[in-house]
Design a protein around this motif. Structure first.
Motif, short mmCIF file in Angstrom:
data_model
loop_
_atom_site.label_atom_id
_atom_site.label_comp_id
_atom_site.label_asym_id
_atom_site.label_seq_id
_atom_site.Cartn_x
_atom_site.Cartn_y
_atom_site.Cartn_z
N VAL A 144 0.87 -1.18 0.11
CA VAL A 144 -0.18 -0.06 0.08
C VAL A 144 0.92 1.41 -0.04
O VAL A 144 0.66 2.23 -0.61
CB VAL A 144 -1.08 -0.18 1.09
CG1 VAL A 144 -1.72 1.35 1.33
CG2 VAL A 144 -1.97 -1.07 1.06
N PHE A 145 2.03 1.20 0.94
CA PHE A 145 2.72 2.63 0.65
C PHE A 145 3.19 2.62 -0.59
O PHE A 145 3.39 4.12 -1.05
CB PHE A 145 3.86 1.96 1.63
CG PHE A 145 4.90 3.44 1.89
CD1 PHE A 145 4.77 4.42 2.54
CD2 PHE A 145 6.19 3.33 1.18
CE1 PHE A 145 5.83 5.42 2.49
CE2 PHE A 145 7.17 4.23 0.87
CZ PHE A 145 6.94 5.27 1.88
N PHE A 146 3.91 1.75 -1.24
CA PHE A 146 4.50 2.01 -2.59
C PHE A 146 3.26 2.27 -3.55
O PHE A 146 3.64 3.05 -4.63
CB PHE A 146 5.38 0.50 -3.09
CG PHE A 146 6.61 0.59 -2.69
CD1 PHE A 146 7.62 1.27 -3.49
CD2 PHE A 146 6.99 0.05 -1.29
CE1 PHE A 146 8.86 1.05 -2.90
CE2 PHE A 146 8.43 0.13 -0.93
CZ PHE A 146 9.31 0.41 -1.70
N LEU A 147 2.26 1.87 -3.52
CA LEU A 147 1.26 2.21 -4.44
C LEU A 147 0.84 3.50 -4.14
O LEU A 147 0.43 4.50 -5.13
CB LEU A 147 -0.29 1.47 -4.10
CG LEU A 147 -0.06 -0.16 -4.51
CD1 LEU A 147 -1.34 -0.73 -4.32
CD2 LEU A 147 0.52 -0.27 -5.81
N LEU A 148 0.80 4.20 -2.90
CA LEU A 148 0.41 5.61 -2.32
C LEU A 148 1.52 6.42 -2.97
O LEU A 148 1.30 7.75 -3.53
CB LEU A 148 0.20 5.74 -0.99
CG LEU A 148 -1.07 5.30 -0.57
CD1 LEU A 148 -1.27 5.15 0.87
CD2 LEU A 148 -2.23 6.18 -1.17
N LEU A 149 2.80 5.94 -2.65
CA LEU A 149 4.03 6.79 -3.26
C LEU A 149 4.04 6.84 -4.65
O LEU A 149 4.22 8.02 -5.19
CB LEU A 149 5.38 6.21 -2.76
CG LEU A 149 6.66 6.68 -3.19
CD1 LEU A 149 6.61 8.17 -2.35
CD2 LEU A 149 7.88 5.83 -2.57
N ALA A 150 3.66 5.91 -5.41
CA ALA A 150 3.65 6.14 -6.90
C ALA A 150 2.61 7.25 -7.32
O ALA A 150 2.79 7.78 -8.30
CB ALA A 150 3.10 4.74 -7.58
N GLY A 151 1.33 7.12 -6.78
CA GLY A 151 0.48 8.20 -6.99
C GLY A 151 0.76 9.51 -6.64
O GLY A 151 0.30 10.43 -7.44
N TYR A 152 1.46 9.61 -5.46
CA TYR A 152 1.80 10.76 -5.09
C TYR A 152 2.88 11.36 -6.04
O TYR A 152 2.82 12.88 -6.45
CB TYR A 152 2.62 10.90 -3.85
CG TYR A 152 3.27 12.22 -3.25
CD1 TYR A 152 2.54 13.29 -2.99
CD2 TYR A 152 4.71 12.21 -3.01
CE1 TYR A 152 3.06 14.47 -2.59
CE2 TYR A 152 5.37 13.37 -2.81
CZ TYR A 152 4.64 14.42 -2.40
OH TYR A 152 4.88 15.77 -2.36
N LEU A 153 3.82 10.81 -6.41
CA LEU A 153 4.58 11.27 -7.63
C LEU A 153 4.30 11.56 -8.75
O LEU A 153 4.60 12.42 -9.53
CB LEU A 153 6.04 10.09 -7.74
CG LEU A 153 6.98 10.13 -6.53
CD1 LEU A 153 7.91 9.07 -7.08
CD2 LEU A 153 7.47 11.25 -6.00
N LEU A 154 3.24 10.78 -9.01
CA LEU A 154 2.42 11.13 -10.47
C LEU A 154 1.76 12.56 -10.26
O LEU A 154 1.52 13.38 -11.05
CB LEU A 154 1.26 10.07 -10.80
CG LEU A 154 0.78 10.17 -12.29
CD1 LEU A 154 1.66 9.99 -13.10
CD2 LEU A 154 -0.39 9.04 -12.24
#
Length: 726
Positions: A144-154
């Motif tokens: 979940v952390f990596f998915l959120l981090l990917a969304g934040y960077l997008l």
């Protein structure tokens, strides 16, 4: 300079993060070794770089776990720094859980303001399954952390027009694939669509950016799987739970299509009845009326109300009623009935869906209000773009789990971020409508969302605490109605809105607190009052097997330098021995005991060479050709040499709830929390594997002497036969 930065701090966020740290991390030092299956891999991976790279289950690198290694890498790093402890193996999950709360805040604030960001972060923090998962060494908190981090960077890539950040964000999804495989790809539709509608670049540049991002996704997705699959099978471990000794087969089979259609490989020995979609009339936990090979019926202690015959390893024989249902979890776990409302049913809803109506109506009300700001019908505002992103995450994930045939209830952590974000936005939109006298339709719609959310929560809580249900309904309805009534008076309406939000936070907040109060760190994590009414028990794998110290001493004395301490069929039998001794145990059948990791001819060769001298035949073992050979040609070791009847009746020191736990009876043997969940016999919440049985003490209270902790040395109820191979 420092003072100015401190002044800019959001102290509400600081408080929320402290709350998250408490919920996720408190008492993890007393919780035991969590999921023994992954803990054994952590021990093995810390022994060599080869084991670290392949995610080897055993120190000899014979077979891997059933997931890629990235999440385990972080856990191994913590163990290398702090040593092997119950808290160190879950430390990375705790930190990633806290990080996810911070990312929710960072993603919401620039577009919906501080209030929405704080509420979204708060709702994420008190989502029960988020708390339960963040306290374990399962991979989901990391995912979940990596998915959120990917969304934040997008988001950052769009706002700052950085094409390279688009590629980085998609590359992180590739990294997430190597945490839990295809589950990471569920957010890709949201990411592609969001970038297309949110980026101000021309359509040709958008295509180029997305092509480059897709290339980065492919590279980081396939880098580890192809590296492993291209290595000679003689130089690497067998890929556990795969049917062809391939990572890609594992990704698209066992961890892919079979999650949707039903398990057809890697099953059978561990759990009888697994495989294929469940038939009509079969309820989760019923196991089609079958028991795993070698299992025995267990009688509940006297004084226990509800179902007197506890379920066996791998399932319950009692009916699950309304909380059960066909189509769920291949009849192994209670995940409700497949259909459009599955996420709202008690089986899954009590873990994640407390704010569902508020999130849904917050999405609708906020989106519709933004329509008047559009210059063209096809154009979208920044807020609408963000809403599309969160909805694009929620819809495919929710749709998948609504129809999937095999998954664990704690996978619901995947829907926690969009639900928390949209619920936080809904609260902020309601407050905004009260402040600015926005269209009254929006005000009434959001007020109705508070009422519906209160009713849903009351339904969830009623089976445990009827009084709490009435408080939630009455408090939420009264406060939200008063907020609408005083909408021209800012102060009064704000106070009423705050009170309504507090009432909506009571039940999920308490459910979220239960894993912390119970000190739980479960192999199959869940939250709820059942954790508090349970007596506690051994941490570990799904069957909570424990290492038999007497057998270890016997094997170490008679093994004469063999490569493997012993061989066995399934990983959960082997795991506690690997953890305790840090020696190699050959797990021939992988996690469920049915992998084809080695042929009979190859096994005979190892026996002849003296690398394997003992075979432990547990009660779950399948009747394969290799097992038949062991039974025919192996010599049984006298049970008195390696087993002690008293070893199965030692006191528990851990506080895990891996097996199904029965509530501690009060006076007269009755469960203190009142009625059992609707449609359920006994305390069968969360789809736990085995009922933890204990001997009733005074007043019918159940003691916890049925199992020992992972730190203990008894078998904890594990039984089997040891064979010497000549």
């Amino acid at each position: 300079m420092i003072r100015e930065r401190i002044k800019r701090w959001d102290y509400w966020l600081v408080g929320i993060l402290i709350l998250a740290a408490f919920l996720y991390g408190w008492s993890i030092w007393t919780a035991g070794y969590s999921n023994n299956f992954y803990t054994a891999a952590i021990v093995s991976m810390s022994e060599s770089w080869k084991n670290f790279w392949y995610a080897s289950f055993d120190p000899a690198s014979f077979i891997t776990v059933d997931k890629p290694p990235v999440a385990l890498w972080f856990m191994v790093i913590c163990v290398k720094i702090f040593g092997l402890h119950g808290w160190s193996i879950v430390l990375s999950s705790v930190l990633f859980g806290i990080g996810s709360v911070a990312l929710i805040y960072k993603m919401i604030k620039p577009y919906f303001g501080r209030l929405a960001a704080n509420m979204g972060a708060f709702f994420m923090t008190i989502t029960p399954i988020v708390v339960a998962v963040s306290r374990t060494n399962n991979m989901d908190a990391t995912l979940v952390f990596f998915l959120l981090l990917a969304g934040y960077l997008l988001q950052v890539a769009v706002s700052k027009q950085r094409a390279w950040l688009v590629a980085v964000s998609f590359a992180l999804i590739g990294v997430a694939f190597n945490i839990k495989m295809l589950q990471a790809f569920m957010v890709l539709p949201a990411m592609y669509f969001f970038y297309w509608i949110a980026s101000t670049a021309g359509w040709k540049k958008k295509i180029m950016h997305l092509v480059a991002a897709t290339a980065a996704l492919v590279v980081f997705t396939l880098l580890w799987p192809l590296a492993v699959d291209s290595t000679s099978t003689s130089k690497r471990p067998y890929i556990g739970s795969s049917s062809t000794n391939s990572v890609l087969n594992l990704a698209f089979g066992y961890n892919g299509s079979q999650r949707l259609l039903g398990q057809t490989s890697g099953t059978g020995g561990r759990f009888s009845g697994m495989g294929g979609s469940s038939k009509k009339g079969n309820h989760a936990g019923k196991m089609n009326g079958t028991r795993p090979t070698g299992s025995k019926k267990m009688t509940a202690p006297k004084g226990m109300t509800g179902n007197k015959k506890a379920g066996t390893a791998g399932g319950q024989t009692g009916k699950m009623g309304q909380n059960g249902g066909g189509g769920g979890g291949s009849n192994i776990f209670n995940v409700g009935s497949a259909g459009p409302f599955r996420l709202l049913q008690k089986a899954l809803g009590q873990q994640v869906s407390w704010m569902f109506p508020l999130a849904l109506m917050g999405l609708i009300a906020t989106f519709l209000y933004e329509i008047k700001k559009q210059r063209r019908w096809w154009q979208t505002t920044k807020k609408q773009q963000q809403l599309f992103y969160w909805a694009g995450w929620l819809v495919p994930v929710g749709a998948f789990f609504s129809i999937a045939s095999f998954f664990h209830p704690y996978y619901m952590v995947m829907v926690a971020p969009p639900l928390a974000a949209l619920a936080g936005i809904g609260v902020a939109t309601f407050v905004g409508a009260l402040r600015t006298s926005k269209p009254q339709w929006q005000l009434y719609l959001l007020a109705a969302s508070f009422w519906l959310t209160g009713i849903l929560q009351a339904w969830y809580a009623y089976s445990y605490y009827p009084w709490l249900s009435w408080i939630i309904v009455a408090g939420t309805a009264a406060a939200s109605l008063l907020a609408v009534f005083f909408y021209r008076n800012t102060l009064k309406s704000m106070v009423c809105a705050a009170v309504a939000t507090v009432f909506l936070s009571l039940a999920p907040g308490f459910w979220a607190l239960t894993p912390t109060l119970a000190g739980a760190s479960d192999a199959i994590p869940s939250a709820g009052p059942d954790l508090l009414s349970s007596s506690g028990g051994a941490s570990g794998g799904l069957g909570s097997e424990q290492a038999n110290t007497k057998m270890i001493k016997y094997l170490e004395k008679h093994n004469n330098g063999a490569k493997y301490l012993f061989a066995t069929m399934d990983s959960n039998t082997a795991a506690p021995y690997i953890i305790k001794t840090k020696k190699a145990v050959m797990t021939i059948g992988g996690y469920n005991g049915t992998d084809n990791a080695i042929s009979l001819a190859q096994f005979k060769k190892l026996v002849k060479e003296g690398k394997v001298k003992y075979f432990y035949l547990s009660g779950k073992t399948t009747n394969s050709a290799l097992v038949r050979w062991v039974k025919k040609y192996g010599t049984k070791v006298k049970s008195s040499e390696y087993s002690n009847s008293s070893s199965t009746q030692q006191t528990t020191t851990g506080k895990s709830n891996t097996a199904m736990k029965q509530g501690t009876p009060g006076k007269g043997g009755k469960r203190p929390s009142g009625k059992a969940p609707q449609g359920m016999k006994g305390n069968q919440m969360g789809g736990r594997k085995n009922m933890k049985q204990g001997q009733p003490g005074k007043n019918g209270k159940t003691s916890s002497n049925s199992q020992t902790s992972s730190f203990g040395g008894s078998m904890g109820g594990q039984s089997g036969t040891l064979y010497k191979l000549d």
